[in-house]
Design a protein around this motif. Structure first.
Motif, PDB file in Angstrom:
ATOM      1  N   LEU A 103       0.936  -1.193   0.066  1.00  0.00           N
ATOM      2  CA  LEU A 103      -0.164  -0.060   0.148  1.00  0.00           C
ATOM      3  C   LEU A 103       0.734   1.142   0.166  1.00  0.00           C
ATOM      4  CD1 LEU A 103      -1.288   2.295   2.037  1.00  0.00           C
ATOM      5  CD2 LEU A 103      -2.489   1.421   0.160  1.00  0.00           C
ATOM      6  N   LEU A 104       1.821   1.636   0.843  1.00  0.00           N
ATOM      7  CA  LEU A 104       2.415   2.620   0.962  1.00  0.00           C
ATOM      8  C   LEU A 104       3.286   3.100  -0.218  1.00  0.00           C
ATOM      9  CD1 LEU A 104       4.219   2.400   4.645  1.00  0.00           C
ATOM     10  CD2 LEU A 104       2.683   4.308   3.791  1.00  0.00           C
ATOM     11  N   ILE A 105       3.990   2.288  -0.531  1.00  0.00           N
ATOM     12  CA  ILE A 105       4.556   2.460  -2.181  1.00  0.00           C
ATOM     13  C   ILE A 105       3.794   2.700  -3.383  1.00  0.00           C
ATOM     14  CG2 ILE A 105       6.106   1.551  -4.056  1.00  0.00           C
ATOM     15  CD1 ILE A 105       7.557   2.559  -1.442  1.00  0.00           C
ATOM     16  N   ALA A 106       2.485   1.824  -3.185  1.00  0.00           N
ATOM     17  CA  ALA A 106       1.510   2.379  -4.214  1.00  0.00           C
ATOM     18  C   ALA A 106       0.913   3.584  -4.362  1.00  0.00           C
ATOM     19  CB  ALA A 106       0.477   1.087  -4.154  1.00  0.00           C
ATOM     20  N   TRP A 107       0.577   4.143  -3.033  1.00  0.00           N
ATOM     21  CA  TRP A 107       0.007   5.178  -2.725  1.00  0.00           C
ATOM     22  C   TRP A 107       0.868   6.411  -2.917  1.00  0.00           C
ATOM     23  CZ3 TRP A 107      -4.588   7.398  -2.626  1.00  0.00           C
ATOM     24  CH2 TRP A 107      -4.657   8.828  -2.111  1.00  0.00           C
ATOM     25  N   GLU A 108       2.145   6.567  -2.299  1.00  0.00           N
ATOM     26  CA  GLU A 108       2.971   7.371  -2.285  1.00  0.00           C
ATOM     27  C   GLU A 108       3.618   7.587  -3.739  1.00  0.00           C
ATOM     28  OE1 GLU A 108       4.540   7.338   2.362  1.00  0.00           O
ATOM     29  OE2 GLU A 108       5.789   6.408   0.969  1.00  0.00           O
TER      30      GLU A 108
ATOM     31  N   THR B 108     -11.724   2.203  -5.960  1.00  0.00           N
ATOM     32  CA  THR B 108     -11.978   0.681  -5.943  1.00  0.00           C
ATOM     33  C   THR B 108     -10.880  -0.352  -5.436  1.00  0.00           C
ATOM     34  OG1 THR B 108     -13.740   1.125  -7.786  1.00  0.00           O
ATOM     35  CG2 THR B 108     -12.675  -0.998  -7.448  1.00  0.00           C
ATOM     36  N   VAL B 109      -9.596  -0.076  -5.891  1.00  0.00           N
ATOM     37  CA  VAL B 109      -8.630  -0.759  -5.479  1.00  0.00           C
ATOM     38  C   VAL B 109      -8.211  -0.696  -3.988  1.00  0.00           C
ATOM     39  CG1 VAL B 109      -6.535   0.633  -6.100  1.00  0.00           C
ATOM     40  CG2 VAL B 109      -6.502  -1.658  -6.326  1.00  0.00           C
ATOM     41  N   LEU B 110      -8.455   0.492  -3.555  1.00  0.00           N
ATOM     42  CA  LEU B 110      -8.151   0.759  -1.908  1.00  0.00           C
ATOM     43  C   LEU B 110      -9.043  -0.120  -1.080  1.00  0.00           C
ATOM     44  CD1 LEU B 110      -7.091   4.257  -2.078  1.00  0.00           C
ATOM     45  CD2 LEU B 110      -5.673   2.407  -1.777  1.00  0.00           C
ATOM     46  N   ARG B 111     -10.302   0.053  -1.623  1.00  0.00           N
ATOM     47  CA  ARG B 111     -11.551  -0.590  -0.855  1.00  0.00           C
ATOM     48  C   ARG B 111     -11.537  -1.877  -0.941  1.00  0.00           C
ATOM     49  NH1 ARG B 111     -17.030   3.026  -1.114  1.00  0.00           N
ATOM     50  NH2 ARG B 111     -16.163   5.001  -1.227  1.00  0.00           N
ATOM     51  N   ARG B 112     -11.090  -2.525  -1.792  1.00  0.00           N
ATOM     52  CA  ARG B 112     -10.848  -3.794  -2.078  1.00  0.00           C
ATOM     53  C   ARG B 112      -9.782  -4.506  -1.298  1.00  0.00           C
ATOM     54  NH1 ARG B 112      -9.343  -4.459  -8.136  1.00  0.00           N
ATOM     55  NH2 ARG B 112     -11.648  -4.169  -8.088  1.00  0.00           N
ATOM     56  N   ALA B 113      -8.698  -3.741  -1.395  1.00  0.00           N
ATOM     57  CA  ALA B 113      -7.602  -3.995  -0.361  1.00  0.00           C
ATOM     58  C   ALA B 113      -8.028  -4.093   1.175  1.00  0.00           C
ATOM     59  CB  ALA B 113      -6.428  -3.029  -0.402  1.00  0.00           C
ATOM     60  N   ALA B 114      -8.805  -3.005   1.689  1.00  0.00           N
ATOM     61  CA  ALA B 114      -9.390  -2.817   2.764  1.00  0.00           C
ATOM     62  C   ALA B 114     -10.115  -4.000   3.341  1.00  0.00           C
ATOM     63  CB  ALA B 114      -9.922  -1.610   3.070  1.00  0.00           C
ATOM     64  N   VAL B 115     -11.128  -4.416   2.488  1.00  0.00           N
ATOM     65  CA  VAL B 115     -12.090  -5.228   2.921  1.00  0.00           C
ATOM     66  C   VAL B 115     -11.599  -6.855   2.867  1.00  0.00           C
ATOM     67  CG1 VAL B 115     -13.884  -3.901   2.332  1.00  0.00           C
ATOM     68  CG2 VAL B 115     -13.156  -5.528   0.473  1.00  0.00           C
ATOM     69  N   THR B 116     -10.533  -7.158   1.931  1.00  0.00           N
ATOM     70  CA  THR B 116     -10.172  -8.531   1.705  1.00  0.00           C
ATOM     71  C   THR B 116      -8.732  -8.742   2.718  1.00  0.00           C
ATOM     72  OG1 THR B 116      -8.658  -7.630   0.031  1.00  0.00           O
ATOM     73  CG2 THR B 116     -10.852  -8.384  -0.647  1.00  0.00           C
TER      74      THR B 116
ATOM     75  N   LEU C 262      -5.418   5.194   3.967  1.00  0.00           N
ATOM     76  CA  LEU C 262      -5.291   4.719   5.374  1.00  0.00           C
ATOM     77  C   LEU C 262      -6.110   3.529   5.821  1.00  0.00           C
ATOM     78  CD1 LEU C 262      -3.903   5.562   8.226  1.00  0.00           C
ATOM     79  CD2 LEU C 262      -5.731   6.935   8.679  1.00  0.00           C
ATOM     80  N   ALA C 263      -7.234   3.306   5.567  1.00  0.00           N
ATOM     81  CA  ALA C 263      -7.958   2.206   5.669  1.00  0.00           C
ATOM     82  C   ALA C 263      -7.318   0.987   4.992  1.00  0.00           C
ATOM     83  CB  ALA C 263      -9.209   2.376   5.152  1.00  0.00           C
ATOM     84  N   ALA C 264      -6.724   1.038   3.926  1.00  0.00           N
ATOM     85  CA  ALA C 264      -6.051  -0.186   3.113  1.00  0.00           C
ATOM     86  C   ALA C 264      -4.589  -0.337   3.800  1.00  0.00           C
ATOM     87  CB  ALA C 264      -5.948   0.225   1.784  1.00  0.00           C
ATOM     88  N   GLY C 265      -4.187   0.813   4.418  1.00  0.00           N
ATOM     89  CA  GLY C 265      -3.106   0.510   5.132  1.00  0.00           C
ATOM     90  C   GLY C 265      -2.967  -0.133   6.430  1.00  0.00           C
ATOM     91  N   LEU C 266      -4.162   0.197   7.191  1.00  0.00           N
ATOM     92  CA  LEU C 266      -4.196  -0.431   8.350  1.00  0.00           C
ATOM     93  C   LEU C 266      -4.736  -1.877   8.219  1.00  0.00           C
ATOM     94  CD1 LEU C 266      -6.284   2.518  10.152  1.00  0.00           C
ATOM     95  CD2 LEU C 266      -3.946   1.750  10.673  1.00  0.00           C
ATOM     96  N   ALA C 267      -5.294  -2.260   7.078  1.00  0.00           N
ATOM     97  CA  ALA C 267      -5.945  -3.510   7.036  1.00  0.00           C
ATOM     98  C   ALA C 267      -4.707  -4.518   6.526  1.00  0.00           C
ATOM     99  CB  ALA C 267      -7.182  -3.437   5.656  1.00  0.00           C
TER     100      ALA C 267
END
Length: 256
Positions: A54-59, A93-101, A129-134
């Motif tokens: 997540l971090l590299i993908a976002w930043e 979409t990709v962030l939410r997918r990561a957060a819920v899976t 942030l939600a995806a990173g915490l997940a």
């Protein structure tokens, strides 16, 4: 401030967007966005998340591309608005997918509450942030955009969170009074009540907004590390209690 990602130098050929020195994945995402190529965007975002986290993908990929699109339409009389909308949808979409899976380490620990302040519509930073915490196995409760003050206070009181992240994109939505009310919200057993750590996230907060019980993280990485440290401290306290003999707790203190 959360999630803005690194600022890039102007000028980058290949997509018509001002990208500067960026990763190849960022250039690929920009080209796909300008072409309005949804399948390519979704595939590239998924591959980047899987390869780099997540971090590299976002930043280094998502945020620079979003910034470049934003700069483009601001400087070209609202051209590229359709590019920004479609790109934002795919990033979300990709962030939410990561957060819920992502699998949680434990579903029975206090969560992190994520909410935009009343009137605030920018949710992508909180979704990151939600995806990173997940990804770190930490539970969240995402309340999304423009959460009314009363609903936010109720959500905090009912969920008993370890931390609350309040996002403000502009000074017009930053509400210091509401932040103090959230920071002072107590919950738990009588005689052992606790309050959450409040993280003031986003460029809307002033540098002096954080008071007792608050922090103002300057980026996604700092916010993730601060929240992770809270859980690590709690785990250390539990571990110390398990190795130190003491009187058994009375049955009446059960939270079941």
């Amino acid at each position: 401030m959360l999630p803005d990602g690194p600022q890039q130098r102007q000028g980058g050929p290949g997509s018509g967007l001002p990208l500067g020195e960026v990763r190849q994945e960022c250039r690929g995402l920009a080209r796909a966005a300008v072409r309005l190529d949804s399948p390519a965007m979704d595939s590239l975002l998924q591959q980047t998340m899987q390869a780099h986290g997540l971090l590299i993908a976002w930043e280094e990929v998502m945020a620079p591309t979003l910034h470049a699109v934003g700069r483009k339409w601001e400087s070209t009389d609202d051209r590229y608005v359709e590019v920004e909308h479609l790109l934002s949808w795919h990033v979300s979409t990709v962030l939410r997918r990561a957060a819920v899976t992502a699998p949680l380490v434990s579903a029975h620990v206090a969560p992190v509450v994520l909410a935009c302040l009343p009137g605030e519509q920018h949710t992508l930073p909180l979704e990151a942030l939600a995806a990173g915490l997940a990804e770190r196995g930490l539970p969240t409760r995402m309340f999304g955009a423009a959460v009314p003050a009363e609903a936010l206070r109720a959500a905090v009181g009912r969920s008993g969170p370890k931390a609350v992240v309040l996002w403000s994109q502009s000074r017009s939505t930053a509400d210091n009074t509401l932040a103090r009310q959230v920071a002072s919200t107590a919950f738990g057993l009588k005689g052992a009540r606790t309050t959450p750590l409040v993280l003031l996230a986003g460029p809307g907060w002033s540098v002096r907004a954080a008071t007792a019980g608050m922090r103002r993280p300057l980026g996604l990485r700092e916010a993730l590390n601060a929240i992770s440290a809270l859980y690590a401290e709690a785990d250390a306290v539990v571990a110390a209690g398990e190795t130190t003999p003491g009187p058994a707790a009375p049955a009446s203190t059960s939270l079941c």
